[in-house]
Write a protein that holds these residues in place. Sequence first.
Motif, PDB file in Angstrom:
ATOM      1  N   CYS A 343       2.906  -7.089   2.525  1.00 46.93           N
ATOM      2  CA  CYS A 343       1.677  -6.301   2.361  1.00 46.93           C
ATOM      3  C   CYS A 343       0.459  -7.217   2.278  1.00 46.93           C
ATOM      4  O   CYS A 343      -0.606  -6.902   2.848  1.00 46.93           O
ATOM      5  CB  CYS A 343       1.780  -5.418   1.121  1.00 46.93           C
ATOM      6  SG  CYS A 343       2.991  -4.083   1.247  1.00 46.93           S
ATOM      7  N   GLU A 345       0.190 -10.245   3.596  1.00 46.93           N
ATOM      8  CA  GLU A 345      -0.032 -10.855   4.905  1.00 46.93           C
ATOM      9  C   GLU A 345      -0.683  -9.881   5.881  1.00 46.93           C
ATOM     10  O   GLU A 345      -1.511 -10.298   6.706  1.00 46.93           O
ATOM     11  CB  GLU A 345       1.303 -11.340   5.464  1.00 46.93           C
ATOM     12  CG  GLU A 345       1.905 -12.512   4.687  1.00 46.93           C
ATOM     13  CD  GLU A 345       3.275 -12.899   5.204  1.00 46.93           C
ATOM     14  OE1 GLU A 345       3.762 -12.197   6.144  1.00 46.93           O
ATOM     15  OE2 GLU A 345       3.872 -13.855   4.675  1.00 46.93           O
ATOM     16  N   MET A 346      -0.332  -8.610   5.785  1.00 47.67           N
ATOM     17  CA  MET A 346      -0.881  -7.623   6.716  1.00 47.67           C
ATOM     18  C   MET A 346      -2.198  -7.037   6.206  1.00 47.67           C
ATOM     19  O   MET A 346      -2.771  -6.154   6.871  1.00 47.67           O
ATOM     20  CB  MET A 346       0.144  -6.501   6.944  1.00 47.67           C
ATOM     21  CG  MET A 346       1.449  -6.983   7.576  1.00 47.67           C
ATOM     22  SD  MET A 346       2.635  -5.650   7.901  1.00 47.67           S
ATOM     23  CE  MET A 346       1.779  -4.701   9.150  1.00 47.67           C
ATOM     24  N   GLU A 377       3.470  -1.067   7.100  1.00 44.24           N
ATOM     25  CA  GLU A 377       4.152  -2.149   6.397  1.00 44.24           C
ATOM     26  C   GLU A 377       5.598  -1.783   6.094  1.00 44.24           C
ATOM     27  O   GLU A 377       6.504  -2.629   6.220  1.00 44.24           O
ATOM     28  CB  GLU A 377       3.417  -2.476   5.105  1.00 44.24           C
ATOM     29  CG  GLU A 377       2.057  -3.129   5.294  1.00 44.24           C
ATOM     30  CD  GLU A 377       0.982  -2.139   5.692  1.00 44.24           C
ATOM     31  OE1 GLU A 377      -0.124  -2.577   6.043  1.00 44.24           O
ATOM     32  OE2 GLU A 377       1.260  -0.910   5.646  1.00 44.24           O
ATOM     33  N   GLU A 380       7.625  -1.972   9.337  1.00 42.48           N
ATOM     34  CA  GLU A 380       7.883  -3.350   9.705  1.00 42.48           C
ATOM     35  C   GLU A 380       8.970  -3.967   8.825  1.00 42.48           C
ATOM     36  O   GLU A 380       9.863  -4.688   9.315  1.00 42.48           O
ATOM     37  CB  GLU A 380       6.590  -4.160   9.588  1.00 42.48           C
ATOM     38  CG  GLU A 380       6.695  -5.607  10.020  1.00 42.48           C
ATOM     39  CD  GLU A 380       6.843  -5.746  11.527  1.00 42.48           C
ATOM     40  OE1 GLU A 380       7.364  -6.794  11.968  1.00 42.48           O
ATOM     41  OE2 GLU A 380       6.468  -4.795  12.256  1.00 42.48           O
TER      42      GLU A 380
END
Length: 630
Positions: A343, A345-346, A377, A380
Amino acid sequence: MDRFLTKNRSTEPTNSPAVEDTAAKKPKNSWPIKIRRYEAAYIKYGFTAIQKNGHDCPKCVLCLETLSNECLKPSKLQRHLMQKHPAEAEKTTDFFRRKEEHLARQSAAFTQQATVPERALKASFLASYHIARAKKPHTIGEDLLLPATKDIVRELLGEDAAKKIDAVPLSDNTVSRRIGDMAQDVSAQLLEQVRASEYFALQLDESTDISNEAQLLVYIRFISQERFVEEILFCKALERRTTGKDIFQVLDDYIESNGLNWARCVGVCSDGAAAMTGKISGVTALIKQKAPHVVATHCMLHREALVAKRMDNELNQVLQEVVQVVNFIKARPLKHRLFTLLCNEMGARFEGLLLHSNVRWLSRGAVLNRVYELRREVGEFLSSEKHQLAERFTDATWIRKLAYMSDIFLHLNVLNQSMQGRDTYILQVQDKVRAFSKKIMLWSNKLQEGVTEMFPLLHQELLSCDDLGSISPMIQSHLEHLQGYFKDYFPDLENTHLNWVRNPFSPGVGSSLDIKSQEELIEMTNSGDLKLNFEALPLSNYWLHVRKDYPTLADRALKCLLPFATTYLLYNTSYQPIGVPLLNTAPSPGLWAEGYSASPRGQMAAQQAFRPSDRPPPMANLSLIHQPEL
């Protein structure tokens, strides 16, 4: 043998005149007891006087022995001096006076050391009050609070001021007594106000705390000083069973033992459990035997939560899959840490999911909304973990269902929160539920026209593809069923005959009233000053304001407004182990307490608390306490 027979005959009652005359002529020792007084001249014998049972008693200034009032004779006092203090028998009167003054100084010094100064006593009560409100152990006063206070005072005011802190008693037993005294004082004040009230209403709930003890918690609403007052009445343990008869027995014993009158009870609100609402042996049925006019109410918060649980199989399947995904990530520490890193990183708005709990009424909406916000997220992460539900987050139809469920449960949560709080009336809550039911009808009609703006998340999903597709019949079906569930759980929403209570100045209201009430209503509606007061005052305060001038009409209105609409106060109170008093906002000027309510046992311990806006229903297992949602 004759001796025993004679004794037995002598003990038998007889009506013989000779026996009666003999008993009448029997002399009786009826001399009055003489009360003697101390004289100043007795000091020459070495005696002063103290008060004991309201009489003067001689006390020796040499050996400190106290004699009875009958010994206040010069001969007896002199004999005591000669026998026990022969060496001081020839001393002068001045010698004995000096001994008397020395004894008086010793007594004064002892009294000064043993008596707590008034300001220190007040400080002890205030400190105990704060310990109770903070839900801390009693030992914290002597172990932490007192040393910290001395250090602060020493640094700011000096050593002399710090020494005064030692006069404040804050031992664990002292704190316990202070809390018990404050609890008894507030309880006495509360009962006194309830006895003075013309009417009162109750809300009660039986539930099991974290120590598996069944407790009965009761709140009361009554009239005091021209306003409605809501306070906790008592919290008692149910030692055996929790049937309706057992609950009513505890409640009735408290009402009767404290001088309250069942005839003044106008309403009872409960959670709707069988033990509460049973037609024969339920608590409300047993209360109606004492007070037939009582209005029994099933908590409207609880009814709304039951409506929200009902959903079609297709939507319920989406909810179950969401819960499965959340548990897969949240229940495993490693998965949770990896998902948090993903979370971050995105650049997600949130860093984690929320656990779902059936005992939390607002949990569904919060969980569904969080999963929708983090849908990319989550998808993914599930793909990287090769989870079987990863494909759901790439299915546009499933995402639209998730968006709709987030929207509809958001609306239901807003309704639930609007019904919470103090000073809520049945008419007020019914108006909100009726308005929401009409909104559902409006949403259904607009959905048929292709309008989805009332569901923001679903509307956002349809911006890329303006086609509801296969989910439109599903949404229509859920809205129709939802409206039907509201009608089933709230059959009493159509109460237009009580519009005169909501607004007596509205035209055409009050036609169902009796002739006396209608006459008072006509007089009231033609008063310009009262109309201004109605617009400025809360509804309950207005009817209390006009009670003196229009007693019949105001009396009927107050009986409609006084009963509880929800059991919010019970859900907002933490269920705790037996022996933990509950806090309140009732003033206690006599003991300097500004909010400590009646204590079940007079002991204080750490208190587990639920969030006020998301209390579990009473039928849930309260022995499992979940962590607050972030």
